[in-house]
Design an enzyme around this catalytic site. Structure first.
Site, PDB file in Angstrom:
ATOM      1  N   GLU A 177     -42.829  10.627  23.006  1.00  0.00           N
ATOM      2  CA  GLU A 177     -42.525  10.354  21.832  1.00  0.00           C
ATOM      3  C   GLU A 177     -43.237  10.041  20.613  1.00  0.00           C
ATOM      4  O   GLU A 177     -43.234  10.706  19.173  1.00  0.00           O
ATOM      5  CB  GLU A 177     -40.633  10.183  21.762  1.00  0.00           C
ATOM      6  CG  GLU A 177     -39.649  11.005  22.044  1.00  0.00           C
ATOM      7  CD  GLU A 177     -39.258  10.946  23.169  1.00  0.00           C
ATOM      8  OE1 GLU A 177     -39.155  11.610  23.683  1.00  0.00           O
ATOM      9  OE2 GLU A 177     -40.106   9.949  24.100  1.00  0.00           O
ATOM     10  N   HIS A 204     -26.944   9.916  24.123  1.00  0.00           N
ATOM     11  CA  HIS A 204     -27.727  11.607  24.340  1.00  0.00           C
ATOM     12  C   HIS A 204     -26.065  12.240  23.422  1.00  0.00           C
ATOM     13  O   HIS A 204     -26.192  13.441  23.267  1.00  0.00           O
ATOM     14  CB  HIS A 204     -27.025  12.641  25.253  1.00  0.00           C
ATOM     15  CG  HIS A 204     -28.516  12.212  26.706  1.00  0.00           C
ATOM     16  ND1 HIS A 204     -27.699  10.905  27.032  1.00  0.00           N
ATOM     17  CD2 HIS A 204     -29.597  12.483  26.651  1.00  0.00           C
ATOM     18  CE1 HIS A 204     -29.224  11.214  28.109  1.00  0.00           C
ATOM     19  NE2 HIS A 204     -29.554  11.843  28.356  1.00  0.00           N
TER      20      HIS A 204
END
Length: 338
Positions: free
Chosen positions: A60, A129
């Site tokens: 990321e 998540h």
């Protein structure tokens, strides 16, 4: 006019943007050949080639760092972080680099980049998540934060974000990808094909980044919401029998303060709803804005309905999720206040 899911609308926005401007590039983990974990980029690599839609390494910080470099030198990257929960390794790059370059360079450089990320719960994704980190972005000067609630807005807002000369964090409520979710998890979800906001033009259009929308007009109480909570608020108002005015903020930075204050001054009451944790959530900023601008118009204390100050639980997801029951109780409470 076509009927689209939010997934299809987001894909259509990127397709329109890439077709109009060769400088728009799309990439992220599994974004190219696979079409993204939620298939938002499906078909773009086949149409535009591997130089404009491609897979990145699982990094990321690398995704964000390269996007900043590309944007500073004239490209318009639209990158995907698979889940908002995964953006933390890139948060330093977002806040310390992307958000600062216009200021540090005295306007000589801008960073026209978009970071797309699915956000929120309601899919039994557990604590890694299901997070809603929008307040972490809204706290940082120099970046814009967008949270659409329907396919029409998602496409128009994403196109506006891609064309914006500043970095935009584009949070997509994953529970809304295939239909409007009102918080009743034990009932079938209405698909976007049967909802008016599922009508999305194939052609190019934009929705301004700084304008809220009135989703339901009312006289008794103003409800400030965004993302999934728009439909929870609608269901709660209907079930509680409260004449609520529901304001979909759409963009939390820049924020449409005029729309907020006009509504609260009309109703005299305010309920704020978001899925993120309560402490230092964006609802606290909204409370401060309402208090600063509408204090003498308020007839009752402002109420927040939010997630709890815990990691998002898997086994007790629906107790954590601010559903219609909790929202309805807040609406009734604010109406009973003197």
């Amino acid at each position: 006019m076509a009927r689209m899911t939010m997934i299809q609308a987001i894909r259509s926005a990127m397709d329109n943007a890439m077709e109009r401007d060769d400088n728009v590039v799309v990439y992220g983990e599994d974004v190219g050949f696979f079409g993204g974990v939620f298939r938002c980029t499906q078909g773009l690599q086949e149409k535009y080639g591997k130089n404009r839609c491609f897979d990145s390494p699982i990094s990321e910080s690398g995704i964000i760092g390269t996007a900043i470099g590309m944007a500073a030198y004239g490209l318009r990257p639209c990158v995907e972080i698979q889940f908002a929960d995964y953006m933390y390794p890139g948060y330093d790059q977002i806040t310390q680099e992307a958000a600062r370059i216009r200021f540090r360079s005295n306007g000589d450089f801008t960073v026209p980049m978009v970071v797309r990320m699915p956000t929120g719960g309601g899919i039994f994704g557990g604590q890694t998540h299901s997070q809603s980190p929008e307040a972490l972005f809204a706290h940082v000067a120099g970046i814009k934060t967008v949270i659409p609630s329907n396919p029409y807005d998602a496409k128009g807002l994403l196109l506006a974000a891609i064309e914006d000369d500043d970095p935009v964090m584009f949070l997509e409520p994953k529970r809304l990808y295939n239909g409007p979710f009102d918080g009743h998890h034990d009932r079938p979800v209405t698909p976007w094909s049967k909802h008016e906001m599922g009508e999305v033009p194939d052609d190019y259009y934009t929705v301004p980044l700084s304008k809220a929308a009135i989703r339901r007009e009312g006289e008794d109480v103003t409800v400030l919401v965004y993302g999934t909570m728009v439909y929870v608020a609608e269901a709660a108002a209907e079930e509680a029998g409260v004449d609520a005015e529901i304001i979909d903020l759409r963009t939390i930075l820049p924020l449409d303060i005029d729309a907020i204050t006009a509504s609260v001054k009309k109703t005299g009451r305010c309920v704020i709803i978001h899925e993120a944790t309560k402490t230092c959530g964006f609802g606290a900023e909204l409370m401060a804005i309402v208090a600063e601008n509408c204090f003498y118009d308020l007839e009752a204390p402002i109420i927040r309905v939010t997630g709890y100050d815990t990691p998002y639980p898997h086994a007790h997801e629906w107790e954590y999720f601010p559903g219609p029951k909790r929202v309805g109780e807040a609406l009734k409470k604010v109406m009973e206040s003197a």
